[in-house]
Motif scaffolding. Structure first.
Motif, PDB file in Angstrom:
ATOM      1  N   MET A  25      13.456   7.072  -5.548  1.00 38.90           N
ATOM      2  CA  MET A  25      14.241   6.341  -6.537  1.00 38.90           C
ATOM      3  C   MET A  25      14.358   4.846  -6.269  1.00 38.90           C
ATOM      4  O   MET A  25      14.532   4.073  -7.193  1.00 38.90           O
ATOM      5  CB  MET A  25      15.674   6.905  -6.681  1.00 38.90           C
ATOM      6  N   ARG A  26      14.267   4.422  -5.021  1.00 39.39           N
ATOM      7  CA  ARG A  26      14.453   3.002  -4.729  1.00 39.39           C
ATOM      8  C   ARG A  26      13.349   2.534  -3.790  1.00 39.39           C
ATOM      9  O   ARG A  26      13.029   3.205  -2.811  1.00 39.39           O
ATOM     10  CB  ARG A  26      15.820   2.768  -4.103  1.00 39.39           C
ATOM     11  N   GLU A  27      12.770   1.365  -4.106  1.00 41.54           N
ATOM     12  CA  GLU A  27      11.746   0.766  -3.254  1.00 41.54           C
ATOM     13  C   GLU A  27      11.929  -0.741  -3.325  1.00 41.54           C
ATOM     14  O   GLU A  27      11.675  -1.358  -4.364  1.00 41.54           O
ATOM     15  CB  GLU A  27      10.353   1.165  -3.732  1.00 41.54           C
ATOM     16  N   GLY A  28      12.387  -1.352  -2.237  1.00 35.25           N
ATOM     17  CA  GLY A  28      12.709  -2.770  -2.285  1.00 35.25           C
ATOM     18  C   GLY A  28      13.767  -3.019  -3.339  1.00 35.25           C
ATOM     19  O   GLY A  28      14.826  -2.384  -3.340  1.00 35.25           O
ATOM     20  N   ASP A  29      13.456  -3.925  -4.278  1.00 35.30           N
ATOM     21  CA  ASP A  29      14.407  -4.216  -5.347  1.00 35.30           C
ATOM     22  C   ASP A  29      14.184  -3.366  -6.595  1.00 35.30           C
ATOM     23  O   ASP A  29      14.822  -3.589  -7.628  1.00 35.30           O
ATOM     24  CB  ASP A  29      14.341  -5.694  -5.726  1.00 35.30           C
ATOM     25  N   ILE A  30      13.285  -2.399  -6.509  1.00 33.35           N
ATOM     26  CA  ILE A  30      12.948  -1.579  -7.674  1.00 33.35           C
ATOM     27  C   ILE A  30      13.808  -0.328  -7.695  1.00 33.35           C
ATOM     28  O   ILE A  30      13.866   0.418  -6.719  1.00 33.35           O
ATOM     29  CB  ILE A  30      11.463  -1.163  -7.653  1.00 33.35           C
ATOM     30  N   ARG A  31      14.455  -0.072  -8.817  1.00 32.90           N
ATOM     31  CA  ARG A  31      15.160   1.188  -9.067  1.00 32.90           C
ATOM     32  C   ARG A  31      14.345   1.964 -10.092  1.00 32.90           C
ATOM     33  O   ARG A  31      14.363   1.662 -11.281  1.00 32.90           O
ATOM     34  CB  ARG A  31      16.570   0.914  -9.591  1.00 32.90           C
TER      35      ARG A  31
ATOM     36  N   HIS B  52       7.852  15.758   7.814  1.00 31.43           N
ATOM     37  CA  HIS B  52       8.325  14.446   8.263  1.00 31.43           C
ATOM     38  C   HIS B  52       8.386  14.408   9.789  1.00 31.43           C
ATOM     39  O   HIS B  52       8.791  15.384  10.434  1.00 31.43           O
ATOM     40  CB  HIS B  52       9.702  14.158   7.678  1.00 31.43           C
ATOM     41  N   LYS B  53       7.997  13.252  10.340  1.00 30.46           N
ATOM     42  CA  LYS B  53       8.001  13.078  11.790  1.00 30.46           C
ATOM     43  C   LYS B  53       8.723  11.787  12.153  1.00 30.46           C
ATOM     44  O   LYS B  53       8.712  10.829  11.367  1.00 30.46           O
ATOM     45  CB  LYS B  53       6.562  13.055  12.313  1.00 30.46           C
ATOM     46  N   PRO B  54       9.364  11.751  13.342  1.00 30.97           N
ATOM     47  CA  PRO B  54      10.031  10.521  13.770  1.00 30.97           C
ATOM     48  C   PRO B  54       9.092   9.322  13.693  1.00 30.97           C
ATOM     49  O   PRO B  54       7.912   9.411  14.068  1.00 30.97           O
ATOM     50  CB  PRO B  54      10.425  10.826  15.215  1.00 30.97           C
ATOM     51  N   GLY B  55       9.591   8.228  13.147  1.00 33.84           N
ATOM     52  CA  GLY B  55       8.781   7.033  12.953  1.00 33.84           C
ATOM     53  C   GLY B  55       8.183   6.915  11.576  1.00 33.84           C
ATOM     54  O   GLY B  55       7.725   5.838  11.184  1.00 33.84           O
ATOM     55  N   GLY B  56       8.177   8.017  10.818  1.00 37.69           N
ATOM     56  CA  GLY B  56       7.675   7.979   9.452  1.00 37.69           C
ATOM     57  C   GLY B  56       8.619   7.218   8.534  1.00 37.69           C
ATOM     58  O   GLY B  56       9.814   7.091   8.798  1.00 37.69           O
ATOM     59  N   THR B  57       8.075   6.726   7.432  1.00 43.51           N
ATOM     60  CA  THR B  57       8.861   5.902   6.505  1.00 43.51           C
ATOM     61  C   THR B  57      10.127   6.611   6.039  1.00 43.51           C
ATOM     62  O   THR B  57      11.195   5.990   5.926  1.00 43.51           O
ATOM     63  CB  THR B  57       8.003   5.533   5.279  1.00 43.51           C
ATOM     64  N   TYR B  58      10.030   7.903   5.773  1.00 45.94           N
ATOM     65  CA  TYR B  58      11.184   8.627   5.217  1.00 45.94           C
ATOM     66  C   TYR B  58      11.787   9.610   6.213  1.00 45.94           C
ATOM     67  O   TYR B  58      12.534  10.507   5.815  1.00 45.94           O
ATOM     68  CB  TYR B  58      10.767   9.323   3.914  1.00 45.94           C
TER      69      TYR B  58
ATOM     70  N   GLY C 277      17.277  15.987   9.701  1.00 46.07           N
ATOM     71  CA  GLY C 277      17.408  16.978   8.641  1.00 46.07           C
ATOM     72  C   GLY C 277      16.297  16.945   7.615  1.00 46.07           C
ATOM     73  O   GLY C 277      16.300  17.725   6.659  1.00 46.07           O
ATOM     74  N   ALA C 278      15.311  16.047   7.813  1.00 43.63           N
ATOM     75  CA  ALA C 278      14.262  15.869   6.800  1.00 43.63           C
ATOM     76  C   ALA C 278      13.461  17.136   6.545  1.00 43.63           C
ATOM     77  O   ALA C 278      12.959  17.341   5.431  1.00 43.63           O
ATOM     78  CB  ALA C 278      13.316  14.742   7.217  1.00 43.63           C
ATOM     79  N   ASN C 279      13.328  17.998   7.563  1.00 42.75           N
ATOM     80  CA  ASN C 279      12.545  19.224   7.411  1.00 42.75           C
ATOM     81  C   ASN C 279      13.398  20.484   7.359  1.00 42.75           C
ATOM     82  O   ASN C 279      12.851  21.597   7.379  1.00 42.75           O
ATOM     83  CB  ASN C 279      11.535  19.336   8.565  1.00 42.75           C
TER      84      ASN C 279
ATOM     85  N   GLY D 211       0.781  -1.228   0.000  1.00 36.15           N
ATOM     86  CA  GLY D 211       0.000   0.000   0.000  1.00 36.15           C
ATOM     87  C   GLY D 211       0.812   1.277   0.000  1.00 36.15           C
ATOM     88  O   GLY D 211       0.244   2.374   0.104  1.00 36.15           O
ATOM     89  N   ALA D 212       2.128   1.180  -0.127  1.00 34.47           N
ATOM     90  CA  ALA D 212       2.989   2.362  -0.068  1.00 34.47           C
ATOM     91  C   ALA D 212       2.751   3.255  -1.280  1.00 34.47           C
ATOM     92  O   ALA D 212       2.630   2.777  -2.404  1.00 34.47           O
ATOM     93  CB  ALA D 212       4.454   1.955   0.007  1.00 34.47           C
ATOM     94  N   ARG D 213       2.699   4.560  -1.024  1.00 31.41           N
ATOM     95  CA  ARG D 213       2.400   5.523  -2.085  1.00 31.41           C
ATOM     96  C   ARG D 213       3.625   6.240  -2.629  1.00 31.41           C
ATOM     97  O   ARG D 213       3.578   6.801  -3.725  1.00 31.41           O
ATOM     98  CB  ARG D 213       1.430   6.587  -1.555  1.00 31.41           C
TER      99      ARG D 213
END
Length: 285
Positions: free
Chosen positions: A103-109, A216-222, A226-228, A95-97
């Protein structure tokens, strides 16, 4: 009805209906989980050579058709084909959006997937698309500036519209906030000289100020430190990205569009003006 037209006239009609102008939606031969459609100027059917624009959709994915049709007149009169990839939500079953944006998701480039799509359609239409332009808005803006960082030698122009989060050319921070470890992650060093040769447009509406989806918040996927840091809103973050690119020697055309919120269709005329200017310089004697 058969998939293989059995006469030259049937083949001609099928090509005109499905492969020229606004095309059907096709599975990518390299990975049929992913799809694309195109706008192909009719002159390609007469053997003419054209340039290519790759237009990357946002999180809703529906904009791939907006871009195919929204750039159609531009493509017809400027002899530019439009390739619109489709990266489905949850391609790994989770269900990931947002995987494609980074650029990278699992084995997908996703960067390599786009290059394979481009090679596929170039072969289909007998074109040399070893270099192309790229435009993306929102999630597509994520993708476009990161693709430019990883593959600047493939681009003759990049138009980056309203990304929610940005990767700065910071050698002191890891991906995705910076670029310190991109060679380890992607097998490609950062080529500053090649990026500096790419004409870059960055644009965002001055009323594009919602932050609920981009903080972005701690615990989020990304989430990472420095995310914000690039800013709170999309305009702030894009200005920071522009400054980062300019510090690396890139010429950036930064446009803050008056009165526009997060609306992809209200920036397309500016994107077309930018690309037309680049084409004019490319094609000058």
């Amino acid at each position: 009805m058969t998939d293989a037209p059995d006469t030259p006239e049937a083949a001609r009609r099928a090509r005109a209906l499905y492969d020229l102008g606004p095309t059907a939606i096709y599975s990518c031969k390299a990975d049929p989980r992913f799809h694309y459609c195109l706008y192909v100027p009719p002159v390609v059917g007469e053997g003419e050579k054209v340039e290519l624009l790759v237009a990357i959709h946002g999180t809703s994915r529906t904009s791939f058709l907006d871009f195919r049709d929204g750039f159609a007149a531009f493509g017809k009169w400027n002899k530019v084909a439009i390739l619109c990839p489709v990266f489905p939500v949850g391609v790994l079953g989770d269900g990931a959006r947002s995987g494609y944006k980074y650029m990278r998701e699992g084995d997908i480039r996703y960067d390599e997937l786009v290059l394979k799509m481009v090679a596929e359609v170039a072969a289909t239409y007998g074109q040399d698309w070893s270099r192309f332009a790229m435009f993306g808005f929102s999630g597509g803006g994520h993708f476009t500036h990161r693709f430019a960082i990883l593959h600047p030698e493939k681009l003759w122009a990049a138009s980056i519209g309203s990304p929610g989060s940005v990767t700065l050319l910071d050698p002191a921070r890891d991906w995705w906030v910076g670029i310190r470890d991109i060679e380890a992650r992607f097998g490609r060093p950062f080529d500053q000289a090649a990026l500096a040769r790419v004409p870059v447009q960055m644009l965002v509406g001055d009323a594009d100020l919602e932050t609920w989806e981009i903080t972005h918040k701690p615990g989020g996927t990304y989430w990472m430190e420095g995310a914000n840091d690039a800013g709170r809103t999309r305009p702030e973050r894009l200005k920071t990205l522009a400054a980062s690119f300019e510090a690396a020697g890139v010429t950036v055309r930064l446009e803050l569009v008056p009165g526009v919120s997060h609306d992809r269709m209200k920036v397309l005329d500016r994107v077309q003006d930018f690309l037309a200017g680049v084409l004019k310089r490319m094609r000058a004697p």
